[in-house]
Design an enzyme around this catalytic site. Sequence first.
Site, PDB file in Angstrom:
ATOM      1  N   SER A 120       1.056  -1.363   0.160  1.00 25.55           N
ATOM      2  CA  SER A 120       0.157   0.112  -0.184  1.00 25.55           C
ATOM      3  C   SER A 120       0.938   1.346   0.428  1.00 25.55           C
ATOM      4  O   SER A 120       2.132   1.088  -0.891  1.00 25.55           O
ATOM      5  CB  SER A 120      -1.078  -0.186   1.136  1.00 25.55           C
ATOM      6  OG  SER A 120      -2.154   1.003   0.792  1.00 25.55           O
ATOM      7  N   ASP A 260      -9.501  -5.481  -4.409  1.00 21.57           N
ATOM      8  CA  ASP A 260      -8.555  -5.126  -3.579  1.00 21.57           C
ATOM      9  C   ASP A 260      -8.908  -3.318  -4.276  1.00 21.57           C
ATOM     10  O   ASP A 260      -9.850  -3.263  -5.269  1.00 21.57           O
ATOM     11  CB  ASP A 260      -7.015  -4.538  -4.667  1.00 21.57           C
ATOM     12  CG  ASP A 260      -5.945  -4.121  -3.790  1.00 21.57           C
ATOM     13  OD1 ASP A 260      -6.089  -3.812  -3.196  1.00 21.57           O
ATOM     14  OD2 ASP A 260      -5.048  -5.058  -3.385  1.00 21.57           O
ATOM     15  N   HIS A 287      -7.268  -6.122  -0.050  1.00 18.23           N
ATOM     16  CA  HIS A 287      -6.459  -5.380  -0.400  1.00 18.23           C
ATOM     17  C   HIS A 287      -5.026  -5.839   0.589  1.00 18.23           C
ATOM     18  O   HIS A 287      -3.432  -5.973   0.467  1.00 18.23           O
ATOM     19  CB  HIS A 287      -6.100  -3.891   0.614  1.00 18.23           C
ATOM     20  CG  HIS A 287      -5.632  -3.265   0.467  1.00 18.23           C
ATOM     21  ND1 HIS A 287      -4.919  -2.495  -0.363  1.00 18.23           N
ATOM     22  CD2 HIS A 287      -4.668  -2.354   1.215  1.00 18.23           C
ATOM     23  CE1 HIS A 287      -4.243  -1.939  -0.515  1.00 18.23           C
ATOM     24  NE2 HIS A 287      -4.020  -1.452   1.314  1.00 18.23           N
TER      25      HIS A 287
END
Length: 308
Positions: A120, A260, A287
Site C-alpha cells: 500500500s 482490492d 487489499h
Amino acid sequence: MSNVQVVEGEVAFEVPSAGKPCKTWYKVVGDLANRTQRPLVTLHGGPGITHDYLLVLSALATSHSIPVVFYDQIGNGLSTHLPEKNGDTTFWSEKLWLDELDNLLVHLGIQDDYALFGHSWGGMLGARHAALQPKGLKRLIIASSPADIKDGIASMQDLVKRLPQEVQDTIRKHDEARTWEDKEYQDCVQIFYKQFLCRLEQWPDTLMKCFEWLEKDPTVYHTLNGPSEFNTIGSLRGWTVVPDLHKINTSTLLLNGRFDEVQDFCMAPYFRYIPKVKWVNFAKSAHLAHLEETERYFEVVGGFLTYE
C-alpha cells in the site's frame, strides 16, 4: 519459528526539524550475519499504521531462509511519535521516510544487498526508493499500491458506489458535514473495509493492533491521507511516481487482489513502465492478500525472492 533468531532494536534517526531526538524501532526475524539468502526489508502501509499486520511474512525466514526486517516508520507504533506535528505537511514529507529507510539499511549493514517489500503506502515509498536506483536493491515487491494517487482516489470512489445506497448516502452526508468521527460514518468505513480491505470473517489480532495504534495517534494518517480510505484530502493528494517508473532498474513483482481497494488500473503504470516486471493477482483477496491467501502468497513471494 522457535529456532529462528529474532532481534529487536532501535536506531537513532536524526531529524533536525523534529525538535527532539528520534528513533526507529525494528525487528529482524532470521540471522543477518550468517544468511544464505538476501534479507527482505518490509515497508508497512497507512501511511500511519504499523508493521504488525505484515508479521505473517516472518514465515519466509523458515520456509525460504530469508531474513525479514520489520520496522515502524517514524510517527507510528514503537518508533518516535510527533503528535505536535499534526497537519504539518512540510515536516511529514516523503523524503523523511526515504531518509529513515536509508538510515536503517546502513545501521543493519545490508545497504549493499537487500530486497524490498512495500504494501500500500509502503509500496509507493518503495517505488520512489527504487527509482533513485540504490545500488544494493536487488528485488522489489510492490503490493496493492497506486502509482498515482489520483487513480487511487478514483478507485476508492468507484468502490464506494458499489456499496448499498443507504451506506453511500451516509458517507456523503458526513463528508459534506465533515463529521468523520461520528459513529455512523465509522460504521460505514467498516462496511467498506470488509469488502475491499480484508474479506476474512475474523480479522487477525495483528491487523487489529494496527488500528489500535492508529486510534492512539492518527497524526500521520490524517496529515497525509485524511479521515478515511475513500476520502484522501491530505498532502498525498497530488502524489505520483509514474514519471520516474522507467528509472526502476531492479526486477519487480506486482501483487494485488481481485477485490482490492487498489484496483488493477491503479497498478497498471508499474507494469507498463518498469522494464523488468511481473504481475500476480489474487482471485480471492482484497487489499491484504498476504492474510487472505497466505499459502499462495508465500509461494509467489518466496519464489520471486530466491530465483536467480
